[in-house]
Design a protein around this motif. Structure first.
Motif, short mmCIF file in Angstrom:
data_model
loop_
_atom_site.label_atom_id
_atom_site.label_comp_id
_atom_site.label_asym_id
_atom_site.label_seq_id
_atom_site.Cartn_x
_atom_site.Cartn_y
_atom_site.Cartn_z
N PHE A 271 -16.90 27.42 27.37
CA PHE A 271 -18.17 28.32 27.59
C PHE A 271 -19.29 27.35 27.95
O PHE A 271 -19.28 26.12 27.78
N GLY A 272 -20.28 28.09 28.67
CA GLY A 272 -21.47 27.28 29.26
C GLY A 272 -22.76 27.89 28.87
O GLY A 272 -23.05 29.07 28.37
N LEU A 273 -23.78 26.89 28.78
CA LEU A 273 -25.21 27.16 28.35
C LEU A 273 -25.92 27.55 29.90
O LEU A 273 -25.82 26.59 30.77
N TYR A 274 -26.39 28.85 30.05
CA TYR A 274 -27.17 29.17 31.24
C TYR A 274 -28.69 29.45 30.98
O TYR A 274 -28.79 30.05 30.05
N HIS A 275 -29.27 29.56 32.15
CA HIS A 275 -31.02 29.98 31.87
C HIS A 275 -31.36 30.97 32.88
O HIS A 275 -31.37 30.53 34.07
N ARG A 276 -31.41 32.03 32.60
CA ARG A 276 -31.80 33.15 33.59
C ARG A 276 -32.81 34.20 32.73
O ARG A 276 -32.87 34.43 31.67
N ASN A 277 -33.70 34.34 33.86
CA ASN A 277 -35.16 35.24 33.36
C ASN A 277 -35.54 34.63 32.02
O ASN A 277 -35.98 35.54 31.16
N LYS A 279 -34.57 33.04 29.56
CA LYS A 279 -33.72 33.28 28.66
C LYS A 279 -32.46 32.29 28.58
O LYS A 279 -31.78 32.50 29.77
N TYR A 280 -32.07 31.92 27.52
CA TYR A 280 -30.84 31.06 27.50
C TYR A 280 -29.75 31.68 26.99
O TYR A 280 -29.94 32.79 26.19
N ILE A 281 -28.48 31.81 27.66
CA ILE A 281 -27.54 32.82 27.34
C ILE A 281 -26.29 31.84 27.42
O ILE A 281 -26.05 30.76 27.92
N VAL A 282 -25.21 32.27 26.78
CA VAL A 282 -23.87 31.59 26.74
C VAL A 282 -22.75 32.82 27.20
O VAL A 282 -22.73 33.77 26.88
N GLU A 283 -21.88 32.26 28.22
CA GLU A 283 -21.01 32.92 28.68
C GLU A 283 -19.76 32.08 29.13
O GLU A 283 -19.88 30.94 29.18
N THR A 301 -18.91 30.66 19.65
CA THR A 301 -19.87 30.34 18.48
C THR A 301 -20.52 29.20 18.49
O THR A 301 -21.67 29.16 18.05
N GLN A 302 -20.06 27.98 18.85
CA GLN A 302 -20.61 26.88 19.05
C GLN A 302 -21.79 27.14 19.82
O GLN A 302 -23.02 26.37 19.80
N GLY A 303 -21.59 27.69 20.97
CA GLY A 303 -22.82 28.09 21.86
C GLY A 303 -23.94 28.62 21.37
O GLY A 303 -25.37 28.38 21.69
N SER A 304 -23.55 29.87 20.72
CA SER A 304 -24.52 30.62 19.98
C SER A 304 -25.24 29.89 19.10
O SER A 304 -26.72 30.07 19.02
N LYS A 305 -24.88 29.01 18.23
CA LYS A 305 -25.65 28.09 17.12
C LYS A 305 -26.74 27.37 18.25
O LYS A 305 -27.59 27.22 17.58
N ALA A 306 -26.12 26.97 19.29
CA ALA A 306 -27.15 25.94 20.06
C ALA A 306 -28.20 26.81 20.47
O ALA A 306 -29.33 26.24 20.49
N VAL A 307 -27.90 27.80 20.75
CA VAL A 307 -28.91 28.78 21.63
C VAL A 307 -30.00 29.00 20.34
O VAL A 307 -31.35 29.23 20.56
#
Length: 407
Positions: A271-277, A279-283, A301-307
């Motif tokens: 999974f990766g952290l991206y920045h669009r509009n 906003k930070y998202i994980v996908e 889950t790890q990504g969501s906690k980071a966000v």
């Protein structure tokens, strides 16, 4: 010869408990021939629950002897006896881990009155000490205090022995407890293993390592191996005679140790952290083959906690400021963070964005010069992308204090 024991603990987390009250009665089958009763200073807090249950307050144990001051007496009174208790596994574990902190391996035969009572006095509504002795008419003064509970356990034990007219069950219980069965092998091998992250080493009778890995819970993993029906673990189950471990404390320390030993163990960062509009998202990374992720994660889950953490930091709302914060390509710094245990610190030496070495020091140690650090440091043989990613996540969370490299 028997040592009837009861211990009260301070209620700290599993395997972190400390003794606050202990009572031991040495019994020769006819009478008490020796006894030891004492409060113990745990050198740590007593939980409110335990204070309410036992009526033992921090003030009551403040001037009591510390465990190392009573250790010799405990060894003397229990020497060449069978340790008897109601749920003896708890008392025995408390003694073993208390002695282990002193560097002493305490071992003795044990006998539990709970299974004995279930065999000799069946159909009781409850086999808790309080309810059982009340049902049997055995007096219990000062329940949940070591002296009272140990005396009640002694009277219960006398009754059980008298009911076992041919000594068959006592002998059987002793044999079951101390026999070299597979179940007891598991019990002995895992009884002192902590429920913490670290490297686990399964060794055979000659001491050769037959399996090793880094796991999230050493105790839980070891028991899972022993309880597995998979053929994968059959040889390990049969040959293992000792288990050793090396605590790591954090995933970063684990990856540092792996890299310092040149061991390549890749975690899939799907999974990766991206920045669009704005906003930070994980996908999942495979969903986006054009855009490069800012960070990678082992799980959603790890990504969501980071966000969640990122969104609570005002300066991180500026994507360029955020990228600058987690970029250490040109950094030459000393990073200080949490070590493997309480009272220990981890240090990283970073030169031109590359981790050159790491090490550990006690909090009371002064490390003002690079020459001092060079005596403690461990050089890295390689540097993985997974390690770099973990360090970036640590920067986001503020896990490290960053300082200029000392001269």
């Amino acid at each position: 010869m028997y040592s009837i024991i009861d211990i009260e603990s301070n209620g700290a987390g599993y395997r972190k408990e400390c003794i606050i009250d202990i009572a031991i009665y040495k019994y020769d089958g006819q009478k008490i021939v020796d006894q030891f009763i004492s409060f113990v200073n745990p050198e740590s807090d007593i939980t409110p629950f335990v204070q309410k249950l036992t009526n033992i307050t921090p003030k009551m144990v403040k001037t009591a002897p510390k465990f190392h001051e009573i250790a010799k007496r405990v060894i003397e009174i229990t020497a060449n006896t069978t340790l008897v208790g109601h749920n003896i596994d708890f008392d025995y574990r408390m003694l073993r881990q208390s002695f282990q902190r002193l560097g002493y391996d305490f071992k003795t035969n044990t006998l539990d009155t709970i299974p004995l009572a279930k065999k000799l006095i069946p159909d009781e509504a409850s086999y808790s000490l309080q309810k059982l002795v009340k049902s049997l008419g055995i007096p219990l003064l000062n329940a949940h205090r070591a002296e009272g509970d140990a005396l009640a356990t002694l009277e219960l034990f006398k009754l059980l022995v008298s009911k076992d007219t041919e000594n068959e069950i006592v002998q059987k219980q002793y044999d079951e407890t101390n026999a070299k069965t597979y179940i007891n092998k598991i019990k002995v091998l895992t009884q002192d293993i902590p429920n913490e992250k670290g490297f686990v080493y399964f060794q055979n009778e000659q001491g050769k390592i037959i399996f090793s890995d880094h796991v999230q819970d050493i105790n839980k993993f070891s028991k899972k191996v022993f309880n597995s029906k998979s053929k994968k673990w059959e040889t390990i189950q049969r040959e293992v005679e000792q288990i050793n471990y090396e605590l790591t404390g954090t995933d970063i320390i684990a990856k540092l140790i792996l890299n310092s030993k040149g061991i390549k163990k890749r975690d899939p960062l799907a999974f990766g952290l991206y920045h669009r509009n704005n906003k930070y998202i994980v996908e999942k990374n495979q969903l986006n083959k054009v855009e490069k992720p800012i960070l990678k994660f082992r799980s959603f889950t790890q990504g969501s906690k980071a966000v969640q953490f990122i969104e609570n930091i005002e300066e991180y709302k500026d994507i360029e400021a955020f990228k600058k914060k987690i970029d250490f390509k040109k950094r030459s710094e000393l990073w200080l963070g949490q070590g493997r245990k309480l009272g220990e610190k981890l240090f990283l030496i970073i030169e031109n964005g590359k981790i050159m070495s790491y090490g550990f020091y006690e909090l009371f140690t002064q490390i003002q010069t690079l020459s001092k650090l060079s005596k403690l440091k461990i050089d890295l043989l390689s540097q993985s992308s997974e390690l770099n990613n973990e360090l970036q996540l640590a920067l986001i969370r503020g896990d490290f204090e960053t300082l200029p490299l000392p001269k």
